[in-house]
Design a protein around this motif. Structure first.
Motif, mmCIF file in Angstrom:
data_model
loop_
_atom_site.group_PDB
_atom_site.id
_atom_site.type_symbol
_atom_site.label_atom_id
_atom_site.label_comp_id
_atom_site.label_asym_id
_atom_site.label_seq_id
_atom_site.Cartn_x
_atom_site.Cartn_y
_atom_site.Cartn_z
ATOM 1 N N GLY A 165 0.978 -1.074 0.056
ATOM 2 C CA GLY A 165 0.131 0.321 0.157
ATOM 3 C C GLY A 165 0.679 1.614 0.103
ATOM 4 N N GLN A 166 1.777 1.062 1.009
ATOM 5 C CA GLN A 166 2.682 2.379 0.712
ATOM 6 C C GLN A 166 3.788 2.359 0.029
ATOM 7 O OE1 GLN A 166 5.410 3.040 4.389
ATOM 8 N NE2 GLN A 166 3.749 1.622 5.786
ATOM 9 N N PHE A 167 3.974 1.513 -1.125
ATOM 10 C CA PHE A 167 4.544 1.453 -2.257
ATOM 11 C C PHE A 167 3.936 2.626 -3.457
ATOM 12 C CE2 PHE A 167 8.630 -1.697 -2.262
ATOM 13 C CZ PHE A 167 9.055 -0.830 -1.508
ATOM 14 N N TRP A 168 2.344 2.296 -2.729
ATOM 15 C CA TRP A 168 1.425 2.626 -4.251
ATOM 16 C C TRP A 168 1.268 4.368 -3.497
ATOM 17 C CZ3 TRP A 168 0.044 2.021 -9.091
ATOM 18 C CH2 TRP A 168 -0.841 2.902 -9.487
ATOM 19 N N SER A 169 1.021 4.300 -2.212
ATOM 20 C CA SER A 169 0.425 5.696 -2.050
ATOM 21 C C SER A 169 1.674 6.780 -1.702
ATOM 22 C CB SER A 169 -0.155 5.663 -0.696
ATOM 23 O OG SER A 169 -1.248 4.495 -0.987
#
Ligand SMILES: Nc1ncnc2c1ncn2[C@@H]1O[C@H](COP(=O)(O)OP(=O)(O)OP(=O)(O)O)[C@@H](O)[C@H]1O
Length: 261
Positions: free
Chosen positions: A120-124
């Motif tokens: 999720g963090q790699f995306w957001s």
């Protein structure tokens, strides 16, 4: 569950600065079939066509993308605390857990929910800069992390990587079923290490057995296939971090399909 459904409660949003047009996930039913190599080679192929390309290394416990592109060291953040992806020699944006670790040889021994959070963090939380095509290198299999990628990223297509071993047909079936259950399109299937062409006599040897890919593609109604040879030059380029010097055109058909998506 419809992946693109805006009411999907798992779907993550990009930050306001980031732009990503298309997302292609690369999966394999089992480990060691060359999924990371195919991800890198596809990214290189698309970058050569002039597109802005990125790779998200979601193979979190076995990240190998930075090595193939010879990217090491620390990543930096913007003033508003977004992570800036590293850039390869030809400008491909790369985000990998290995780029965030103090010591890239340390194993990552996190449990599923923490890994899912990381995706999720790699995306957001990453400042993805005007990306036309993002390739997501998934961990092997049909476990937690692939499920998280399919549920929380707006995936446009999935490429399945296989090898010719017999067992693989059953394993590919599991991967295909997972993608179908997520209502995502299968962009193509790649048989890696499909054959070896003798450099002296030109004879084709099927080192890992006869290819099953045509039958598999027919069975699952997948129209784009690619067969990649076993080539010691591939292993050498990956080891030396020189994947951008790769000279193979077997993925051209798949790239064309991606361009039409
Ligand atoms: N066609 C090929 N010819 C020769 N070597 C190859 C080929 N494809 C991959 N390799 C080599 O095989 C090894 C495994 O490849 P890779 O890391 O891409 O597999 P993977 O499926 O991503 O593995 P994992 O399951 O760990 O994620 C690497 O050393 C890579 O350089």
């Amino acid at each position: 569950m419809e992946n693109k459904n805006e009411f999907n409660p798992f779907m993550k949003r990009l930050n306001k600065k980031a732009k990503v047009k298309k997302v292609i996930a690369i999966m394999s039913g089992k480990g060691g079939v060359g999924k990371s190599f195919v991800t890198s080679a596809l990214a290189v192929n698309m970058a050569r066509k002039g597109y802005n390309v990125a790779i998200m290394d979601a193979d979190i416990t076995g990240p190998s993308i930075p090595q193939a592109f010879n990217i090491h060291g620390q990543t930096y953040a913007t003033e508003d605390q977004l992570i800036i992806p590293s850039r390869s020699k030809s400008g491909i944006q790369v985000m990998s857990l290995n780029l965030l670790l103090d010591d890239e040889t340390k194993p990552v021994i996190w449990r599923g929910p923490v890994l899912a959070d990381m995706i999720g963090q790699f995306w957001s939380d990453v400042y993805w800069q005007d990306v036309d095509y993002m390739f997501v290198d998934m961990p092997p299999g049909t476990g937690d992390v692939p499920l998280t990628v399919f549920q929380s990223l707006p995936v446009d297509g999935v490429v399945i990587v296989t090898s010719p071993q017999d067992l693989v047909s059953m394993i590919v079936g599991k991967a295909v079923t997972m993608v179908n259950e997520m209502h995502l399109p299968i962009t193509g299937i790649v048989e890696n290490m499909s054959y070896f062409k003798c450099p002296d006599c030109g004879h084709i040897h099927h080192i890992f057995g006869e290819s099953h890919i045509d039958a598999l593609a027919k069975k699952y109604d997948i129209d784009t296939i690619a067969k990649l040879p076993i080539d010691p030059e591939i292993a050498k380029l990956v080891d030396e971090g020189k994947i951008e010097a790769l000279n193979h055109d077997e993925l051209d058909g798949l790239s064309e399909k991606i361009l039409k998506m």
